[in-house]
Enzyme design. Structure first.
Site, PDB file in Angstrom:
ATOM      1  N   GLU A  68       0.809  -1.219   0.000  1.00 28.23           N
ATOM      2  CA  GLU A  68       0.000   0.000   0.000  1.00 28.23           C
ATOM      3  C   GLU A  68       0.847   1.276   0.000  1.00 28.23           C
ATOM      4  O   GLU A  68       0.979   1.965   1.016  1.00 28.23           O
ATOM      5  CB  GLU A  68      -0.994  -0.014   1.172  1.00 28.23           C
ATOM      6  CG  GLU A  68      -1.930  -1.207   1.114  1.00 28.23           C
ATOM      7  CD  GLU A  68      -3.093  -1.133   2.093  1.00 28.23           C
ATOM      8  OE1 GLU A  68      -4.045  -1.911   1.942  1.00 28.23           O
ATOM      9  OE2 GLU A  68      -3.056  -0.268   3.011  1.00 28.23           O
ATOM     10  N   GLU A  84      -5.930  -8.180  -0.260  1.00 29.76           N
ATOM     11  CA  GLU A  84      -6.671  -7.857   0.963  1.00 29.76           C
ATOM     12  C   GLU A  84      -8.092  -7.490   0.599  1.00 29.76           C
ATOM     13  O   GLU A  84      -8.327  -6.739  -0.351  1.00 29.76           O
ATOM     14  CB  GLU A  84      -6.053  -6.670   1.719  1.00 29.76           C
ATOM     15  CG  GLU A  84      -4.773  -6.961   2.452  1.00 29.76           C
ATOM     16  CD  GLU A  84      -4.285  -5.753   3.248  1.00 29.76           C
ATOM     17  OE1 GLU A  84      -5.130  -4.926   3.669  1.00 29.76           O
ATOM     18  OE2 GLU A  84      -3.068  -5.638   3.447  1.00 29.76           O
TER      19      GLU A  84
END
Length: 443
Positions: free
Chosen positions: A169, A353
């Site tokens: 991320e 995710e």
């Protein structure tokens, strides 16, 4: 409650897994790990709910065999885990910590013994304090520091991991942490944010090159993507949403796949990027073997007065998770198709995710989290829709195996398929775990 989709509804080689991260579950007070900027961020009043940190977390450092048993018994194929830079190299550079390397050695062997594919992430947000003192992600030398760490760890376990991701991320590591200030190191500085964006990308590319030089393969990157919907049909709202999309999503996809930054991003950060940044783009664009997408929600975006980025995030009317995030499965279909069509082509896509926080309560030894089962079911259906549209999706990894340390929210938000009592550290599989277990059973 059961899932409507099962393993039989996906190709035979489709992989199902669960994800965690080191600082959120391991217990950073064990095994010779060095201090990180999350330790000091959490020790600063007002930054983290109840000033909680990851010193004990879920005690995965000591309880990993039982946690791997949960993954195996849940019929999952893959465990996406991360390593802590400061556990491997307590000062970020220099002499490795033997206990840290031994831990990851045992952990990987434990996965293989249970028939679980190890999917390593090299960095999930815990910068060693010694490097944070030198500017962390704002220091251009961080690219070499990170590559050296990557090689040190992979020299030990790289012969046995199934896949390796560089940085988890990019947006959270750079913008959320250096412009919004909600994550460590907690800066609110556009110059720092611009440099962190560039240096995280440069570190990613530099590490890929170093690992390939050592003979490692199946290397990828993990992007968190958030759907930006204009609040109305006005041109001003459209521009605001395009700016949000540029900062959150395209700021990282376009450099890696197209060797450029989006125009709407450069409008705000060009003056703050490092000198001669253009010369780094060929390193940033080092080819990937696969692409990971983390997806949770959408944001409603409207225009606002004031300096860049001149936008505001508004509340939508869809059902929300315990994080206040709207539940919008169509956004997952959108990103899987968009990424494959515009950026990655035929590269394998993995949903690395996806999950929801809920106010889970343990009653009589059970957690009845039907809302999470419905969430997972809807997003698996959205993933299937993307596959039917041609997106080369090869796997889905739920966030998360365990309730854990949820960063600035401390231990207040529960994302796990398995409930953790943070006093006793006892694990209790939730209804969602059992639903996944049944759906993924091999016939």
């Amino acid at each position: 409650m059961t899932l409507t989709l099962s393993r039989a509804d996906f190709p035979e080689d489709f992989l199902f897994g669960v994800s965690t991260s080191a600082y959120q579950i391991e217990g950073h007070g064990f095994g010779g790990a060095g201090s990180t900027h999350w330790d000091t961020f959490a020790a600063t009043p007002g930054n983290v709910e109840n000033a909680e940190d990851g010193r004990i977390a879920c005690d995965h450092y000591n309880r990993w065999p039982a946690d791997l048993d949960l993954i195996r018994d849940g019929n999952f194929d893959v465990y996406r885990f991360s390593a802590s830079w400061a556990r491997v190299l307590p000062e970020g550079r220099g002499t490795p910590n033997p206990d840290g390397l031994d831990f990851y050695d045992r952990l990987v062997d434990g996965m293989l013994e249970r028939g679980i594919k190890p999917a390593l992430t090299l960095y999930h947000w815990e910068m060693p304090s010694a490097l944070a003192d030198l500017g962390g992600w704002t220091n251009p030398d961080v690219a070499k520091w990170f590559a050296d760490y990557a090689v040190t760890l992979m020299d030990r376990i790289g012969d046995r991991v199934w896949s390796t991701a560089t940085i988890n991320e990019f947006w959270c590591v750079s913008w959320l942490s250096h412009f919004v200030g909600a994550h460590a190191p907690g800066l609110r500085d556009i110059r720092a944010a611009a440099r962190a964006i560039h240096h995280t990308l440069l570190a990613h590319g530099t590490a890929l090159q170093a690992l390939r030089a050592e003979g490692h393969d199946n290397l990828g990157a993990v992007f968190n993507l958030e759907y930006a919907q204009p609040v109305d049909g006005s041109e001003a709202a459209r521009r605001a949403a395009a700016t949000y999309d540029a900062i959150y999503n395209r700021a990282f996809l376009e450099p890696i796949f197209q060797s450029q930054y989006p125009t709407e991003l450069l409008e705000g950060i060009n003056a703050h990027l490092p000198r001669f940044w253009e010369g780094d783009m060929h390193v940033i664009a080092e080819p990937l073997d696969w692409v990971g997408i983390n997806y949770y929600t959408r944001k409603i975006i409207g225009p606002a007065q004031g300096p860049y980025p001149s936008l505001e995030e508004l509340s939508g009317n869809l059902p929300k998770t315990d994080m206040g995030w709207e539940i919008f499965p169509d956004g997952l279909t959108h990103f899987l198709t968009r990424v494959s069509e515009r950026y990655s082509g035929d590269l394998p896509l993995y949903v690395t995710e996806n999950g929801m926080a809920a106010p889970d309560v343990l009653r009589h030894g059970q957690v009845a989290d039907e809302d999470r089962i419905a969430y997972l079911d809807a997003h698996l259906a959205a993933l299937r829709a993307a596959m039917e549209a041609g997106a080369p999706v090869k796997g889905y990894f739920a966030w998360s195996l365990l309730d854990n340390y949820e960063w600035a929210f401390g231990y207040d938000k529960r994302f796990g398929l398995v409930h953790v009592d943070f006093d006793s550290l006892e694990r209790t599989p939730k209804a969602s775990y059992h639903a996944m277990q049944r759906a993924l059973a091999h016939s």
